[in-house]
Design a protein around this motif. Structure first.
Motif, PDB file in Angstrom:
ATOM      1  N   VAL A 144      -7.444 -21.299 -10.988  1.00  0.00           N
ATOM      2  CA  VAL A 144      -8.294 -22.281 -10.317  1.00  0.00           C
ATOM      3  C   VAL A 144      -8.749 -23.359 -11.291  1.00  0.00           C
ATOM      4  O   VAL A 144      -8.587 -24.558 -11.048  1.00  0.00           O
ATOM      5  CB  VAL A 144      -9.525 -21.594  -9.687  1.00  0.00           C
ATOM      6  CG1 VAL A 144     -10.494 -22.643  -9.146  1.00  0.00           C
ATOM      7  CG2 VAL A 144      -9.102 -20.660  -8.573  1.00  0.00           C
ATOM      8  N   VAL A 154      -6.802 -15.160 -11.522  1.00  0.00           N
ATOM      9  CA  VAL A 154      -7.161 -16.067 -10.436  1.00  0.00           C
ATOM     10  C   VAL A 154      -8.035 -17.216 -10.922  1.00  0.00           C
ATOM     11  O   VAL A 154      -7.741 -18.392 -10.686  1.00  0.00           O
ATOM     12  CB  VAL A 154      -7.856 -15.313  -9.292  1.00  0.00           C
ATOM     13  CG1 VAL A 154      -8.388 -16.300  -8.251  1.00  0.00           C
ATOM     14  CG2 VAL A 154      -6.889 -14.352  -8.628  1.00  0.00           C
ATOM     15  N   MET A 155      -9.135 -16.916 -11.593  1.00  0.00           N
ATOM     16  CA  MET A 155     -10.032 -17.983 -12.046  1.00  0.00           C
ATOM     17  C   MET A 155      -9.367 -18.916 -13.056  1.00  0.00           C
ATOM     18  O   MET A 155      -9.551 -20.143 -12.978  1.00  0.00           O
ATOM     19  CB  MET A 155     -11.321 -17.384 -12.621  1.00  0.00           C
ATOM     20  CG  MET A 155     -12.250 -16.812 -11.554  1.00  0.00           C
ATOM     21  SD  MET A 155     -12.480 -17.925 -10.119  1.00  0.00           S
ATOM     22  CE  MET A 155     -13.264 -19.340 -10.913  1.00  0.00           C
ATOM     23  N   PHE A 195      -4.170 -24.462  -7.999  1.00  0.00           N
ATOM     24  CA  PHE A 195      -5.586 -24.600  -7.642  1.00  0.00           C
ATOM     25  C   PHE A 195      -5.799 -24.350  -6.151  1.00  0.00           C
ATOM     26  O   PHE A 195      -6.651 -23.545  -5.754  1.00  0.00           O
ATOM     27  CB  PHE A 195      -6.062 -26.003  -8.024  1.00  0.00           C
ATOM     28  CG  PHE A 195      -7.396 -26.383  -7.443  1.00  0.00           C
ATOM     29  CD1 PHE A 195      -8.560 -25.773  -7.886  1.00  0.00           C
ATOM     30  CD2 PHE A 195      -7.486 -27.350  -6.451  1.00  0.00           C
ATOM     31  CE1 PHE A 195      -9.798 -26.111  -7.344  1.00  0.00           C
ATOM     32  CE2 PHE A 195      -8.711 -27.702  -5.913  1.00  0.00           C
ATOM     33  CZ  PHE A 195      -9.869 -27.077  -6.361  1.00  0.00           C
ATOM     34  N   PHE A 227      -4.368 -13.816  -6.015  1.00  0.00           N
ATOM     35  CA  PHE A 227      -5.704 -13.508  -5.507  1.00  0.00           C
ATOM     36  C   PHE A 227      -5.674 -12.234  -4.669  1.00  0.00           C
ATOM     37  O   PHE A 227      -6.544 -11.366  -4.802  1.00  0.00           O
ATOM     38  CB  PHE A 227      -6.226 -14.670  -4.666  1.00  0.00           C
ATOM     39  CG  PHE A 227      -7.601 -14.442  -4.101  1.00  0.00           C
ATOM     40  CD1 PHE A 227      -8.728 -14.814  -4.823  1.00  0.00           C
ATOM     41  CD2 PHE A 227      -7.780 -13.856  -2.849  1.00  0.00           C
ATOM     42  CE1 PHE A 227     -10.003 -14.598  -4.306  1.00  0.00           C
ATOM     43  CE2 PHE A 227      -9.048 -13.635  -2.328  1.00  0.00           C
ATOM     44  CZ  PHE A 227     -10.159 -14.008  -3.063  1.00  0.00           C
ATOM     45  N   ALA A 284      -7.138 -27.114 -11.588  1.00  0.00           N
ATOM     46  CA  ALA A 284      -8.008 -28.256 -11.301  1.00  0.00           C
ATOM     47  C   ALA A 284      -8.070 -29.222 -12.483  1.00  0.00           C
ATOM     48  O   ALA A 284      -7.871 -30.431 -12.322  1.00  0.00           O
ATOM     49  CB  ALA A 284      -9.407 -27.764 -10.952  1.00  0.00           C
ATOM     50  N   SER A 297      -0.249 -18.449  -6.511  1.00  0.00           N
ATOM     51  CA  SER A 297      -1.653 -18.201  -6.839  1.00  0.00           C
ATOM     52  C   SER A 297      -2.378 -17.490  -5.691  1.00  0.00           C
ATOM     53  O   SER A 297      -3.283 -16.688  -5.919  1.00  0.00           O
ATOM     54  CB  SER A 297      -2.375 -19.508  -7.188  1.00  0.00           C
ATOM     55  OG  SER A 297      -2.380 -20.408  -6.096  1.00  0.00           O
ATOM     56  N   TYR A 298      -1.958 -17.745  -4.463  1.00  0.00           N
ATOM     57  CA  TYR A 298      -2.516 -17.036  -3.303  1.00  0.00           C
ATOM     58  C   TYR A 298      -2.217 -15.539  -3.426  1.00  0.00           C
ATOM     59  O   TYR A 298      -3.089 -14.691  -3.207  1.00  0.00           O
ATOM     60  CB  TYR A 298      -1.905 -17.591  -2.022  1.00  0.00           C
ATOM     61  CG  TYR A 298      -2.617 -17.187  -0.745  1.00  0.00           C
ATOM     62  CD1 TYR A 298      -3.503 -18.055  -0.132  1.00  0.00           C
ATOM     63  CD2 TYR A 298      -2.387 -15.938  -0.166  1.00  0.00           C
ATOM     64  CE1 TYR A 298      -4.154 -17.702   1.041  1.00  0.00           C
ATOM     65  CE2 TYR A 298      -3.031 -15.574   1.014  1.00  0.00           C
ATOM     66  CZ  TYR A 298      -3.912 -16.455   1.611  1.00  0.00           C
ATOM     67  OH  TYR A 298      -4.565 -16.091   2.761  1.00  0.00           O
ATOM     68  N   ALA A 323      -5.276 -20.541  -4.849  1.00  0.00           N
ATOM     69  CA  ALA A 323      -6.381 -19.619  -5.141  1.00  0.00           C
ATOM     70  C   ALA A 323      -7.617 -19.963  -4.308  1.00  0.00           C
ATOM     71  O   ALA A 323      -8.270 -19.070  -3.749  1.00  0.00           O
ATOM     72  CB  ALA A 323      -6.714 -19.668  -6.631  1.00  0.00           C
ATOM     73  N   ILE A 324      -7.934 -21.247  -4.200  1.00  0.00           N
ATOM     74  CA  ILE A 324      -9.084 -21.671  -3.395  1.00  0.00           C
ATOM     75  C   ILE A 324      -8.876 -21.286  -1.928  1.00  0.00           C
ATOM     76  O   ILE A 324      -9.792 -20.796  -1.253  1.00  0.00           O
ATOM     77  CB  ILE A 324      -9.298 -23.196  -3.519  1.00  0.00           C
ATOM     78  CG1 ILE A 324      -9.832 -23.547  -4.911  1.00  0.00           C
ATOM     79  CG2 ILE A 324     -10.248 -23.700  -2.434  1.00  0.00           C
ATOM     80  CD1 ILE A 324     -11.220 -23.019  -5.199  1.00  0.00           C
TER      81      ILE A 324
END
Length: 246
Positions: A65, A61-62, A100, A54, A69, A50-51, A103-104
């Motif tokens: 996330v 990406v969203m 999650f 992004f 979550a 996920s990194y 991406a965060i």
């Protein structure tokens, strides 16, 4: 059975009280360590994916996330109430949380270069430090210690819940996100409480193995420890972002 207490919501004494000991294979510390290592690998692999999404500017990406979550939260609830399913659902939880967190983390690192490596290093450094302090007996999971950490953790949880509700009405509690003195102190306190959760979780796992909890509790104990590590990492990331804004 009084030793089976933890402020981690997935590692409560009542959970062990309701489980009959088995005559077959039972929980071991080594088995729990192996399964925890596996879950961490799964989480980190999903986080790297996920990194990368992004960094590539992917439109996924969203969804990663939000899906990670919500998916992680739902899986955690199912595992808590169906702990015998933990061998199958704990890896899925690790993947969801990894998506999650990856991406965060990328979002934070986009604002403050190097913050993610610092947060990861501090998280694992704290984990090792707490393990050493526990194994050497410097910090003991006494009943008084447990009650203090449980109360503090519940207070933080309620405070965050109130903050979320207020935010729905466009009202923010300043020092939660503030980089001012009170904001820094608040984050330091929360990070400290999250770190002390590890002491109680180490104690729970050790006592579970000593008293012959069922074999699948190795997965359940690993899942509970992962919950604490994820919380600790997020709080350290928040603290570092505040320090970078000063």
């Amino acid at each position: 059975m009084a030793l089976f207490q933890s402020n981690n919501p997935v590692l409560k004494q009542s959970i062990f009280d309701k489980v009959a000991h088995t005559e077959g294979e039972t929980m071991t510390i080594r088995g729990t360590v192996n399964k925890m290592s596996f879950l961490l690998v799964m989480l980190m692999a999903a986080a790297v994916f996920s990194y990368g999404e992004f960094l590539r500017g992917s439109s996924n990406v969203m969804p990663l996330v939000i899906g990670g979550a919500i998916g992680g939260f739902v899986l955690a609830l199912v595992i808590i109430f169906k702990k015998e399913w933990s061998p199958y659902l704990a890896p899925a939880y690790a993947i969801a949380q990894g998506l999650f967190l990856g991406a965060i983390s990328a979002m934070f690192n986009g604002q403050y270069q190097g913050i993610v490596l610092q947060a990861v290093g501090l998280t694992f450094g704290t984990f090792i430090a707490m393990l050493v302090l526990y194994r050497t007996g410097v910090i003991r999971a006494t009943e008084r210690f447990k009650s203090i950490i449980i109360t503090a953790t519940m207070g933080i949880g309620i405070f965050y819940l109130i903050a979320i509700v207020l935010r729905l009405f466009h009202v923010d509690i300043p020092f939660i996100h503030s980089s001012g003195t009170f904001g820094i102190i608040f984050s330091l306190v929360v990070v400290s409480i999250a770190a002390l959760n590890l002491i109680l979780d180490f104690d729970m796992i050790e006592q579970g193995a000593a008293q012959g909890a069922p074999k699948y509790f190795e997965w359940y104990g690993s899942f509970g420890l992962l919950v604490t590590l994820v919380w600790l990492y997020l709080e350290i990331l928040r603290l570092l972002s505040k320090l970078n804004r000063r």
